[in-house]
Write a protein that holds these residues in place. Sequence first.
Motif, PDB file in Angstrom:
ATOM      1  N   GLN A  45       0.851  -1.143  -0.235  1.00  0.00           N
ATOM      2  CA  GLN A  45       0.511  -0.073   0.098  1.00  0.00           C
ATOM      3  C   GLN A  45       0.979   1.363  -0.388  1.00  0.00           C
ATOM      4  N   GLU A  59       3.892   0.212   2.402  1.00  0.00           N
ATOM      5  CA  GLU A  59       3.566  -0.230   3.531  1.00  0.00           C
ATOM      6  C   GLU A  59       4.322  -2.240   3.020  1.00  0.00           C
ATOM      7  N   LEU A  62       1.313  -8.234   4.981  1.00  0.00           N
ATOM      8  CA  LEU A  62       0.778 -10.181   4.193  1.00  0.00           C
ATOM      9  C   LEU A  62      -0.316 -10.382   4.074  1.00  0.00           C
ATOM     10  N   ARG A  63      -0.539 -11.371   2.897  1.00  0.00           N
ATOM     11  CA  ARG A  63      -1.981 -11.759   2.283  1.00  0.00           C
ATOM     12  C   ARG A  63      -2.067 -13.540   2.430  1.00  0.00           C
ATOM     13  N   ASN A 114       6.263  -4.228   9.120  1.00  0.00           N
ATOM     14  CA  ASN A 114       5.437  -5.188   9.890  1.00  0.00           C
ATOM     15  C   ASN A 114       6.183  -5.817  10.882  1.00  0.00           C
ATOM     16  N   SER A 116       6.687  -8.241  14.702  1.00  0.00           N
ATOM     17  CA  SER A 116       5.446  -8.320  15.846  1.00  0.00           C
ATOM     18  C   SER A 116       6.770  -8.708  17.520  1.00  0.00           C
ATOM     19  N   ASP A 177       3.945   1.919  14.916  1.00  0.00           N
ATOM     20  CA  ASP A 177       3.026   2.213  14.410  1.00  0.00           C
ATOM     21  C   ASP A 177       0.859   1.995  15.020  1.00  0.00           C
ATOM     22  N   ASP A 178      -0.174   2.102  14.788  1.00  0.00           N
ATOM     23  CA  ASP A 178      -1.152   2.769  15.438  1.00  0.00           C
ATOM     24  C   ASP A 178      -0.517   3.392  16.173  1.00  0.00           C
ATOM     25  N   LYS A 201      -5.362   4.752  12.403  1.00  0.00           N
ATOM     26  CA  LYS A 201      -6.852   4.769  11.706  1.00  0.00           C
ATOM     27  C   LYS A 201      -8.436   5.972  12.731  1.00  0.00           C
ATOM     28  N   GLY A 235      -5.568   5.029   7.451  1.00  0.00           N
ATOM     29  CA  GLY A 235      -6.794   5.268   7.185  1.00  0.00           C
ATOM     30  C   GLY A 235      -7.812   6.141   6.830  1.00  0.00           C
ATOM     31  N   GLU A 237     -10.366   7.841   4.339  1.00  0.00           N
ATOM     32  CA  GLU A 237     -11.056   7.459   3.993  1.00  0.00           C
ATOM     33  C   GLU A 237     -11.523   7.443   2.422  1.00  0.00           C
ATOM     34  N   GLY A 255      -4.098   5.718   2.636  1.00  0.00           N
ATOM     35  CA  GLY A 255      -5.806   4.803   3.135  1.00  0.00           C
ATOM     36  C   GLY A 255      -6.215   4.319   2.033  1.00  0.00           C
ATOM     37  N   PHE A 256      -7.266   4.377   1.993  1.00  0.00           N
ATOM     38  CA  PHE A 256      -8.541   3.625   0.580  1.00  0.00           C
ATOM     39  C   PHE A 256      -8.836   4.622   0.179  1.00  0.00           C
ATOM     40  N   PRO A 261      -4.562  -1.823  -0.413  1.00  0.00           N
ATOM     41  CA  PRO A 261      -3.020  -2.847  -0.787  1.00  0.00           C
ATOM     42  C   PRO A 261      -2.935  -2.871  -2.100  1.00  0.00           C
TER      43      PRO A 261
END
Length: 289
Positions: A45, A59, A62-63, A114, A116, A177-178, A201, A235, A237, A255-256, A261
């Motif tokens: 994205q 960014e 994962l998919r 990202n 963890s 992040d976040d 977001k 985020g 939109e 953002g969208f 993505p």
Amino acid sequence: KAKSDGRNHFAVYTAELSAEHDEHLAFEADMREAIRTGQFQLAYQPIYNPRSGSVTLVEALLRWEHPTRGHISPATFIPVAERTGLIRVLGAWTIETAARAALTWPRNVGVSVNVSARQFESDHDLVAVVAAILRRTGLQPRRLTLEITESTLIEDAPHIIDSLMRLRTMGVRIALDDFGTGYSSLSYLVKLPIDIIKIDKSFSHEIEVSRKVNALMAAITDLAHQLGLLIIVEGVETEPQLAAMRRFSLHGIQGFIFARPMWDDELLSIIKERVPSDRSKPASVGADP
Ligand code: C2E
Ligand code: MG
Ligand code: MG
Ligand code: MG
């Protein structure tokens, strides 16, 4: 069953528990298989510079497309990967795949991945993993950003902060992040070895309607500028959200409204049209040479 006695209840209960346990094991086995057979892919994205409209950072997300279960959300599989420790091998694959993708992009576009908390455990040594990937791929460290969350930081603060400092010494950038969720504390911004903050977001979703969110945005962006941190907002939109966010001095908007993505072939055509010019340098969140 109202007539069941205690023993039957217990039997039903353990049967359910063990079915749940079996399902967990099956899911974990599926993940191992997925890693082995290449079912995981990265979506990308773009993050836009609000002034120039150029893309300077992307960014990686994962998919997982499972052959029978279908699309599985990261919100479902990332916690399992973390619990089982699979996040280490999956995480290393993600960083390497993202680095190789970035090598096909213009040189001033960076990639953000990202990570963890479990990837920072001392017996794994994320710093060595990242160093090896940069060596193997030849990606400039400056083009790699790692995104961590505040919850990562409270797990084992001294060890993780040490790893972050080593990564930054290598030239890798760290994004928080976040930001604005969970345990957010402004003192983190002062103390931690970070370069970028990504505002959650939920801020974008409330910016038009909430005075408090506006006040928070003003305070956070002001502090970030004084600390020399770059700011990305996630985020966004809608047009009104974008207009409201543009009132703050931001380095990146994700953002969208701009882009969802996407797979890397589609991304390439987008960023080629939006390579940052020299003029965008001062406000750029990407990997300026
Ligand atoms: P995140 O790191 O905060 O990533 C941003 C999430 O917001 C992504 O969800 C993205 O698709 C979504 N998003 C982007 N723009 C918009 C928007 O305008 N509106 C809304 N509503 N959402 C937007 P996604 O891809 O489902 O990922 C969810 C979370 O899963 C990520 O949140 C991240 O915490 C985790 N995740 C994804 N990939 C990885 C990975 O490779 N490693 C680790 N450790 N976690 C990952
Ligand atoms: Mg992220
Ligand atoms: Mg994240
Ligand atoms: Mg986020």
